[in-house]
Design a protein around this motif. Structure first.
Motif, PDB file in Angstrom:
ATOM      1  N   VAL A  70      11.733   4.635  -6.907  1.00 56.37           N
ATOM      2  CA  VAL A  70      12.754   5.662  -7.555  1.00 56.37           C
ATOM      3  C   VAL A  70      12.830   6.847  -7.187  1.00 56.37           C
ATOM      4  CG1 VAL A  70      13.794   6.001  -9.949  1.00 56.37           C
ATOM      5  CG2 VAL A  70      12.890   3.820  -9.487  1.00 56.37           C
ATOM      6  N   THR A  71      13.853   7.535  -6.773  1.00 55.46           N
ATOM      7  CA  THR A  71      13.920   8.847  -6.628  1.00 55.46           C
ATOM      8  C   THR A  71      15.058   9.535  -7.481  1.00 55.46           C
ATOM      9  OG1 THR A  71      15.291   8.653  -4.667  1.00 55.46           O
ATOM     10  CG2 THR A  71      13.227   8.662  -4.347  1.00 55.46           C
ATOM     11  N   ARG A  72      14.795  10.823  -7.892  1.00 63.02           N
ATOM     12  CA  ARG A  72      15.701  11.667  -8.384  1.00 63.02           C
ATOM     13  C   ARG A  72      16.018  12.860  -7.739  1.00 63.02           C
ATOM     14  NH1 ARG A  72      18.000  12.142 -13.253  1.00 63.02           N
ATOM     15  NH2 ARG A  72      16.662  10.742 -14.204  1.00 63.02           N
ATOM     16  N   ALA A 106      19.698   9.434  -9.882  1.00 60.71           N
ATOM     17  CA  ALA A 106      18.411   8.724  -9.524  1.00 60.71           C
ATOM     18  C   ALA A 106      18.886   7.652  -8.564  1.00 60.71           C
ATOM     19  CB  ALA A 106      17.905   8.137 -10.664  1.00 60.71           C
ATOM     20  N   SER A 131      17.427   4.004  -6.197  1.00 64.25           N
ATOM     21  CA  SER A 131      16.089   2.886  -5.958  1.00 64.25           C
ATOM     22  C   SER A 131      16.336   2.208  -4.801  1.00 64.25           C
ATOM     23  CB  SER A 131      16.095   1.966  -7.103  1.00 64.25           C
ATOM     24  OG  SER A 131      17.166   1.169  -7.423  1.00 64.25           O
ATOM     25  N   ALA A 140      14.125   0.682 -13.944  1.00 61.47           N
ATOM     26  CA  ALA A 140      14.121   1.715 -12.901  1.00 61.47           C
ATOM     27  C   ALA A 140      15.033   2.976 -13.370  1.00 61.47           C
ATOM     28  CB  ALA A 140      15.206   1.100 -11.663  1.00 61.47           C
ATOM     29  N   HIS A 141      15.756   2.534 -14.398  1.00 59.61           N
ATOM     30  CA  HIS A 141      16.544   3.822 -15.172  1.00 59.61           C
ATOM     31  C   HIS A 141      15.419   4.555 -15.928  1.00 59.61           C
ATOM     32  CE1 HIS A 141      19.736   6.098 -17.153  1.00 59.61           C
ATOM     33  NE2 HIS A 141      19.040   5.540 -18.286  1.00 59.61           N
ATOM     34  N   ALA A 155      13.317   6.554 -13.983  1.00 58.17           N
ATOM     35  CA  ALA A 155      13.991   7.689 -13.447  1.00 58.17           C
ATOM     36  C   ALA A 155      13.983   8.927 -14.376  1.00 58.17           C
ATOM     37  CB  ALA A 155      15.269   7.328 -13.007  1.00 58.17           C
ATOM     38  N   CYS A 160       9.674  11.423  -7.253  1.00 55.58           N
ATOM     39  CA  CYS A 160       9.892  10.061  -6.940  1.00 55.58           C
ATOM     40  C   CYS A 160       8.847   9.454  -7.736  1.00 55.58           C
ATOM     41  CB  CYS A 160      10.064   9.607  -5.584  1.00 55.58           C
ATOM     42  SG  CYS A 160       8.302   9.863  -4.756  1.00 55.58           S
TER      43      CYS A 160
END
Length: 147
Positions: free
Chosen positions: A50-52, A59, A61, A88-89, A92, A100
């Motif tokens: 997961v990246t922001r 976000a 994924s 995943a949320h 994030a 990440c």
């Protein structure tokens, strides 16, 4: 004579969120996890990156097998997709923009043999609590101070 029905026992399964600065995972840290997998200590059940975004804060994924730098460590055929979009949320939400996380669902194979022996003896694992490393470090330091 009483028969004991013995079923295959899984080791403890843990959901772990590892966070890293920057929008790319630290490949060296991920390689250390791969060494644990190859040694038989753990089984990787599922994983997700997961990246922001640093720019938008949004976000995103992806499965590690979809990322060129991680594809060799996380084979594409090992993707049961048990980590949900909700998880995943939530992961994030732990990230600052530009950071990440690697989400892992891991079975601790090293404990499966002991769990099997407990079950064969008619017992069961009734509870398990994970103690955070920083709490253990504090307890260890306190124990050393009083020794």
């Amino acid at each position: 004579m009483r028969r004991v029905r013995v079923m295959a026992v899984m080791g403890p399964v843990e959901f772990v969120v590892l966070t890293f600065p920057g929008e790319r995972l630290n490949v060296g840290a991920v390689a250390a996890l791969e060494r644990l997998r190859r040694s038989g200590a753990v089984r990787l059940i599922d994983s997700l990156v997961v990246t922001r975004s640093a720019e938008s804060g949004e976000a995103a994924s992806a499965h590690p097998a979809e990322l060129p730098e991680l594809a060799a460590l996380f084979p594409a055929d090992e993707r049961p997709e048990l980590i949900t979009p909700h998880e995943a949320h939530e992961a994030a939400s732990l990230l600052s923009p530009g950071d990440c996380a690697l989400l892992l669902l891991v079975e601790h194979l090293w404990a499966a043999e002991a769990a099997q022996a407990v079950c064969e003896a008619g017992g069961r694992i009734a509870a398990s609590v994970r103690i955070a490393p920083d709490r253990m470090a504090g307890a260890h330091a306190g124990a050393l101070a009083t020794a």
